[in-house]
Design an enzyme around this catalytic site. Structure first.
Site, PDB file in Angstrom:
ATOM      1  N   LYS A 150      16.330  13.836 -49.095  1.00  0.00           N
ATOM      2  CA  LYS A 150      16.130  12.511 -49.702  1.00  0.00           C
ATOM      3  C   LYS A 150      17.483  11.832 -49.764  1.00  0.00           C
ATOM      4  O   LYS A 150      18.486  12.514 -49.982  1.00  0.00           O
ATOM      5  CB  LYS A 150      15.547  12.646 -51.117  1.00  0.00           C
ATOM      6  CG  LYS A 150      14.187  13.320 -51.207  1.00  0.00           C
ATOM      7  CD  LYS A 150      13.061  12.404 -50.813  1.00  0.00           C
ATOM      8  CE  LYS A 150      11.742  13.191 -50.708  1.00  0.00           C
ATOM      9  NZ  LYS A 150      10.584  12.379 -50.396  1.00  0.00           N
ATOM     10  N   LYS A 152      14.470   9.449 -48.247  1.00  0.00           N
ATOM     11  CA  LYS A 152      13.545   9.689 -47.130  1.00  0.00           C
ATOM     12  C   LYS A 152      14.168   9.292 -45.800  1.00  0.00           C
ATOM     13  O   LYS A 152      14.106  10.031 -44.826  1.00  0.00           O
ATOM     14  CB  LYS A 152      12.280   8.848 -47.304  1.00  0.00           C
ATOM     15  CG  LYS A 152      11.268   9.368 -48.285  1.00  0.00           C
ATOM     16  CD  LYS A 152      10.195   8.296 -48.483  1.00  0.00           C
ATOM     17  CE  LYS A 152       9.118   8.699 -49.459  1.00  0.00           C
ATOM     18  NZ  LYS A 152       7.996   9.421 -48.825  1.00  0.00           N
ATOM     19  N   LYS A 176      13.660  19.933 -44.402  1.00  0.00           N
ATOM     20  CA  LYS A 176      12.826  19.124 -43.517  1.00  0.00           C
ATOM     21  C   LYS A 176      13.096  17.623 -43.567  1.00  0.00           C
ATOM     22  O   LYS A 176      13.562  17.092 -44.574  1.00  0.00           O
ATOM     23  CB  LYS A 176      11.343  19.391 -43.769  1.00  0.00           C
ATOM     24  CG  LYS A 176      10.841  19.002 -45.144  1.00  0.00           C
ATOM     25  CD  LYS A 176       9.355  19.276 -45.268  1.00  0.00           C
ATOM     26  CE  LYS A 176       8.483  18.226 -44.632  1.00  0.00           C
ATOM     27  NZ  LYS A 176       8.571  16.900 -45.266  1.00  0.00           N
ATOM     28  N   ASP A 178      11.691  13.789 -43.646  1.00  0.00           N
ATOM     29  CA  ASP A 178      10.579  13.174 -44.359  1.00  0.00           C
ATOM     30  C   ASP A 178       9.615  12.545 -43.349  1.00  0.00           C
ATOM     31  O   ASP A 178       9.926  12.403 -42.168  1.00  0.00           O
ATOM     32  CB  ASP A 178      11.103  12.166 -45.385  1.00  0.00           C
ATOM     33  CG  ASP A 178      10.351  12.292 -46.696  1.00  0.00           C
ATOM     34  OD1 ASP A 178       9.119  12.512 -46.635  1.00  0.00           O
ATOM     35  OD2 ASP A 178      10.961  12.183 -47.766  1.00  0.00           O
ATOM     36  N   GLU A 179       8.444  12.155 -43.849  1.00  0.00           N
ATOM     37  CA  GLU A 179       7.378  11.730 -42.926  1.00  0.00           C
ATOM     38  C   GLU A 179       7.686  10.441 -42.177  1.00  0.00           C
ATOM     39  O   GLU A 179       7.126  10.190 -41.111  1.00  0.00           O
ATOM     40  CB  GLU A 179       6.036  11.619 -43.683  1.00  0.00           C
ATOM     41  CG  GLU A 179       5.896  10.468 -44.672  1.00  0.00           C
ATOM     42  CD  GLU A 179       6.546  10.741 -46.033  1.00  0.00           C
ATOM     43  OE1 GLU A 179       7.017  11.874 -46.245  1.00  0.00           O
ATOM     44  OE2 GLU A 179       6.616   9.809 -46.858  1.00  0.00           O
ATOM     45  N   HIS A 266       2.136  17.419 -41.833  1.00  0.00           N
ATOM     46  CA  HIS A 266       2.251  16.525 -42.988  1.00  0.00           C
ATOM     47  C   HIS A 266       0.998  15.670 -42.992  1.00  0.00           C
ATOM     48  O   HIS A 266       0.527  15.255 -41.949  1.00  0.00           O
ATOM     49  CB  HIS A 266       3.514  15.666 -42.856  1.00  0.00           C
ATOM     50  CG  HIS A 266       3.911  14.993 -44.133  1.00  0.00           C
ATOM     51  ND1 HIS A 266       3.173  13.979 -44.691  1.00  0.00           N
ATOM     52  CD2 HIS A 266       4.962  15.209 -44.963  1.00  0.00           C
ATOM     53  CE1 HIS A 266       3.768  13.594 -45.826  1.00  0.00           C
ATOM     54  NE2 HIS A 266       4.857  14.326 -46.017  1.00  0.00           N
ATOM     55  N   ARG A 267       0.461  15.405 -44.193  1.00  0.00           N
ATOM     56  CA  ARG A 267      -0.851  14.741 -44.234  1.00  0.00           C
ATOM     57  C   ARG A 267      -0.781  13.301 -44.739  1.00  0.00           C
ATOM     58  O   ARG A 267      -1.794  12.775 -45.244  1.00  0.00           O
ATOM     59  CB  ARG A 267      -1.806  15.562 -45.082  1.00  0.00           C
ATOM     60  CG  ARG A 267      -1.275  15.783 -46.488  1.00  0.00           C
ATOM     61  CD  ARG A 267      -2.207  16.586 -47.355  1.00  0.00           C
ATOM     62  NE  ARG A 267      -1.704  16.608 -48.709  1.00  0.00           N
ATOM     63  CZ  ARG A 267      -2.421  16.876 -49.780  1.00  0.00           C
ATOM     64  NH1 ARG A 267      -3.685  17.186 -49.654  1.00  0.00           N
ATOM     65  NH2 ARG A 267      -1.893  16.866 -50.974  1.00  0.00           N
ATOM     66  N   HIS A 299       0.603  20.788 -45.586  1.00  0.00           N
ATOM     67  CA  HIS A 299       0.643  20.240 -46.940  1.00  0.00           C
ATOM     68  C   HIS A 299      -0.786  20.209 -47.491  1.00  0.00           C
ATOM     69  O   HIS A 299      -1.653  19.564 -46.905  1.00  0.00           O
ATOM     70  CB  HIS A 299       1.185  18.809 -46.929  1.00  0.00           C
ATOM     71  CG  HIS A 299       2.642  18.720 -46.630  1.00  0.00           C
ATOM     72  ND1 HIS A 299       3.538  18.150 -47.514  1.00  0.00           N
ATOM     73  CD2 HIS A 299       3.383  19.141 -45.578  1.00  0.00           C
ATOM     74  CE1 HIS A 299       4.769  18.219 -47.006  1.00  0.00           C
ATOM     75  NE2 HIS A 299       4.698  18.804 -45.813  1.00  0.00           N
ATOM     76  N   LYS A 306       3.129  15.108 -58.114  1.00  0.00           N
ATOM     77  CA  LYS A 306       2.874  13.671 -58.218  1.00  0.00           C
ATOM     78  C   LYS A 306       1.638  13.195 -57.445  1.00  0.00           C
ATOM     79  O   LYS A 306       1.217  12.055 -57.605  1.00  0.00           O
ATOM     80  CB  LYS A 306       4.116  12.900 -57.732  1.00  0.00           C
ATOM     81  CG  LYS A 306       4.338  12.911 -56.214  1.00  0.00           C
ATOM     82  CD  LYS A 306       5.556  12.103 -55.793  1.00  0.00           C
ATOM     83  CE  LYS A 306       5.691  12.087 -54.280  1.00  0.00           C
ATOM     84  NZ  LYS A 306       6.943  11.516 -53.806  1.00  0.00           N
ATOM     85  N   SER A 346       3.882  20.392 -52.158  1.00  0.00           N
ATOM     86  CA  SER A 346       4.945  19.395 -52.054  1.00  0.00           C
ATOM     87  C   SER A 346       4.536  18.124 -52.762  1.00  0.00           C
ATOM     88  O   SER A 346       3.359  17.776 -52.788  1.00  0.00           O
ATOM     89  CB  SER A 346       5.191  19.117 -50.566  1.00  0.00           C
ATOM     90  OG  SER A 346       6.313  18.293 -50.389  1.00  0.00           O
ATOM     91  N   GLY A 347       5.502  17.443 -53.339  1.00  0.00           N
ATOM     92  CA  GLY A 347       5.215  16.149 -53.959  1.00  0.00           C
ATOM     93  C   GLY A 347       5.425  16.189 -55.462  1.00  0.00           C
ATOM     94  O   GLY A 347       4.588  16.713 -56.207  1.00  0.00           O
ATOM     95  N   GLY A 348       6.568  15.687 -55.880  1.00  0.00           N
ATOM     96  CA  GLY A 348       6.834  15.602 -57.320  1.00  0.00           C
ATOM     97  C   GLY A 348       7.198  16.923 -57.966  1.00  0.00           C
ATOM     98  O   GLY A 348       7.159  17.042 -59.195  1.00  0.00           O
ATOM     99  N   GLY A 370      11.776  17.695 -53.163  1.00  0.00           N
ATOM    100  CA  GLY A 370      12.546  16.557 -52.650  1.00  0.00           C
ATOM    101  C   GLY A 370      13.381  16.002 -53.788  1.00  0.00           C
ATOM    102  O   GLY A 370      14.494  16.442 -54.060  1.00  0.00           O
ATOM    103  N   GLY A 371      12.778  15.036 -54.514  1.00  0.00           N
ATOM    104  CA  GLY A 371      13.447  14.467 -55.683  1.00  0.00           C
ATOM    105  C   GLY A 371      13.817  15.527 -56.705  1.00  0.00           C
ATOM    106  O   GLY A 371      14.848  15.422 -57.379  1.00  0.00           O
TER     107      GLY A 371
HETATM  108  C1  CAP Z   1       7.723  14.867 -51.418  1.00  0.00           C
HETATM  109  C2  CAP Z   1       7.410  14.137 -50.148  1.00  0.00           C
HETATM  110  C3  CAP Z   1       6.143  14.573 -49.406  1.00  0.00           C
HETATM  111  C4  CAP Z   1       4.885  14.658 -50.263  1.00  0.00           C
HETATM  112  C5  CAP Z   1       3.618  14.524 -49.512  1.00  0.00           C
HETATM  113  C6  CAP Z   1       7.285  12.662 -50.409  1.00  0.00           C
HETATM  114  O1  CAP Z   1       8.893  14.391 -52.012  1.00  0.00           O
HETATM  115  O2  CAP Z   1       8.449  14.247 -49.246  1.00  0.00           O
HETATM  116  O3  CAP Z   1       5.972  13.691 -48.368  1.00  0.00           O
HETATM  117  O4  CAP Z   1       4.915  15.903 -50.848  1.00  0.00           O
HETATM  118  O5  CAP Z   1       2.515  14.818 -50.305  1.00  0.00           O
HETATM  119  O6  CAP Z   1       7.741  11.923 -49.545  1.00  0.00           O
HETATM  120  O7  CAP Z   1       6.647  12.304 -51.376  1.00  0.00           O
HETATM  121  P1  CAP Z   1       9.174  14.679 -53.532  1.00  0.00           P
HETATM  122  P2  CAP Z   1       1.532  16.023 -49.949  1.00  0.00           P
HETATM  123  O8  CAP Z   1       9.404  16.153 -53.683  1.00  0.00           O
HETATM  124  O9  CAP Z   1      10.431  13.878 -53.819  1.00  0.00           O
HETATM  125  O10 CAP Z   1       8.025  14.186 -54.314  1.00  0.00           O
HETATM  126  O11 CAP Z   1       2.381  17.236 -49.778  1.00  0.00           O
HETATM  127  O12 CAP Z   1       0.628  16.104 -51.121  1.00  0.00           O
HETATM  128  O13 CAP Z   1       0.859  15.677 -48.708  1.00  0.00           O
HETATM  129 MG    MG Z   2       7.716  12.988 -47.766  1.00  0.00          MG
END
Ligand code: CAP
Ligand code: MG
Length: 418
Positions: A150, A152, A176, A178-179, A266-267, A299, A306, A346-348, A370-371
């Site tokens: 991050k 992103k 990794k 980011d998307e 990644h979804r 994922h 989050k 992943s996510g939050g 990430g964060g």
């Molecule tokens: C997480 C993340 C992932 C999400 C995707 C983001 O970052 O890189 O893309 O986890 O969600 O961009 O939000 P944080 P999922 O750790 O900073 O939240 O895995 O549910 O598909």
């Molecule tokens: Mg991401």
């Protein structure tokens, strides 16, 4: 309307038929609406056809064998010849196609598709799967610790690589993209691969541990293939595809190349059709299809982070990913060779959530921060240590608060993210 498809009491043949389960809301009686769905997704249309011969109906006609008016559930058995083997797009055009657009449908949810072994065998499934990924990383009995760089997007290739080095060095296994990071004017894909791979070699030498970097190759098929080959050429092992926007067929295509690369799914975007429980297609089915076409790690949700996803939903998906076979229905006698997929949470996520996460989802997964790593008040190095310490604490069955007494980075993280 007399329906040629309603067959109460019919016992489907799980080796010769594809079974679709829908939840169907319609102003019409359920059986009538289900008849429209069955017809439109197979051999029929809105009216009777002079061109539809009895023998075609007998051979290829779908059978609505289950109707639950209270739950609005419909199960339809489709003869296997309706589907082209090894073609993921074709089955979706049929079962997840026009049916969603019909005026007789108020809401339609495709809940599951059960596939015969012959159909499963026409796909390769993951090349690595859980076992292969763990073997490559030589990590067998703890979660794999991952981190998304991050911000992103916004760092240069060199900054990205240096950051990867810092966090690898301090306990992270997988770093990794980011998307939404691909080949940017400020961070060219090729530069990133070169820079990152230099640091990867260095950190592996220094730590004696295997590390991976997940390069996002998402794009049109030719672009994606070129980038995946570049990763391979430079000694990389994992590539990421945003599978909803890229399409499952593109995953299948990349898998068919047999490049020896681990495919990370990644979804992003899945909630466009998974979020409304009354309409669309659920994450459970999307995950099954991703496994079928060859994703190695995917994922699937965190429950505690989050993003959307209840404990019931995410555990059901992870179970389905990890099970040794891919048939969901116990009546299937044959087991398929399709390998299990490694779930990614992943996510939050941040160190303070690891205990809860593992309690719900177990330890056979990638935990991505990430964060929750790069947002650590003392920076990414402290963040990496804190994430590692949180996972170590869980594995040692020591409460995070207790472990934090002797681990200052974890202590700071727990205080910061209450
Ligand atoms: C997480 C993340 C992932 C999400 C995707 C983001 O970052 O890189 O893309 O986890 O969600 O961009 O939000 P944080 P999922 O750790 O900073 O939240 O895995 O549910 O598909
Ligand atoms: Mg991401």
């Amino acid at each position: 309307m007399k329906s040629p498809y309603i067959r109460p009491g019919y016992k489907p043949n799980y080796q010769k038929e594809v079974i679709a389960t829908y939840r169907l809301e319609s102003p019409l009686p359920l059986a009538e609406a289900a008849t429209h769905i069955a017809a439109e997704s197979s051999i029929g249309t809105w009216t009777k056809l002079k061109t539809l011969k009895d023998k075609t109906l007998a051979r290829l006609g779908p059978k609505i064998f289950y109707l639950d008016n209270k739950k609005k559930l419909v199960k339809i058995a489709y003869p296997l010849p309706l589907f082209e083997l090894g073609n993921i797009t074709q089955i979706l055009s049929a079962l997840a196609g026009n049916v969603f657009s019909m005026k007789v449908v108020t809401n339609l949810r495709l809940i599951d598709i059960q596939l015969p072994k012959k159909y499963l065998d026409s796909f390769s499934g993951p090349a690595f799967g859980i076992e292969g990924v763990r073997k490559y990383l030589k990590i067998y009995n703890r979660p794999i610790i991952g981190s998304i760089i991050k911000p992103k997007v916004g760092l240069s290739a060199k900054e990205q690589a240096e950051l990867a080095y810092d966090i690898w060095k301090n306990g992270v296994d997988l770093v990794k993209d980011d998307e939404n990071l691909t080949d940017m004017e400020f961070n060219k894909f090729e530069d990133r691969v070169r820079e990152v791979m230099k640091f990867k070699k260095q950190v592996e030498k220094e730590t004696g541990e295997k590390k991976v970097y997940v390069f996002n190759v998402t794009g049109p098929a030719d672009m994606m293939l070129r980038r995946a080959k570049l990763v391979k050429k430079h000694g990389g092992k994992v590539v990421m595809i945003d599978l909803v926007v890229a399409g499952l067929d593109n995953i299948q295509f990349l898998r068919q190349q047999n490049l020896g690369l681990i495919l990370h799914g990644h979804r992003a975007g899945h909630s466009m059709f998974t979020k409304n429980p009354r309409h669309g297609l659920n994450m459970f089915l999307l995950a099954k299809l991703a496994r079928l076409v060859g994703i190695d790690q995917l994922h699937t949700g965190t429950v505690v982070g989050k993003m959307e996803g209840t404990a019931k939903e995410v555990t059901a998906i992870n179970q389905e990913m990890e099970e040794d076979w891919f048939g969901v229905n116990k009546e299937m006698s044959d087991w398929s060779e399709i390998k299990p997929v490694l779930p990614i949470a992943s996510g939050g996520l941040h160190p303070g959530l690891v205990e809860k996460l593992v309690k719900i989802l177990g330890t056979d997964l990638v935990i991505n921060f990430g964060g929750g790593l790069h947002g650590h008040p003392d920076g990414s190095i402290a963040g990496a240590r804190a994430c590692r310490q949180a996972v170590d604490a869980v594995m040692k069955k020591i409460a995070a608060r207790k472990y934090a007494e002797t681990h200052p980075e974890l202590k700071r993280a727990l205080e910061y993210w209450k």
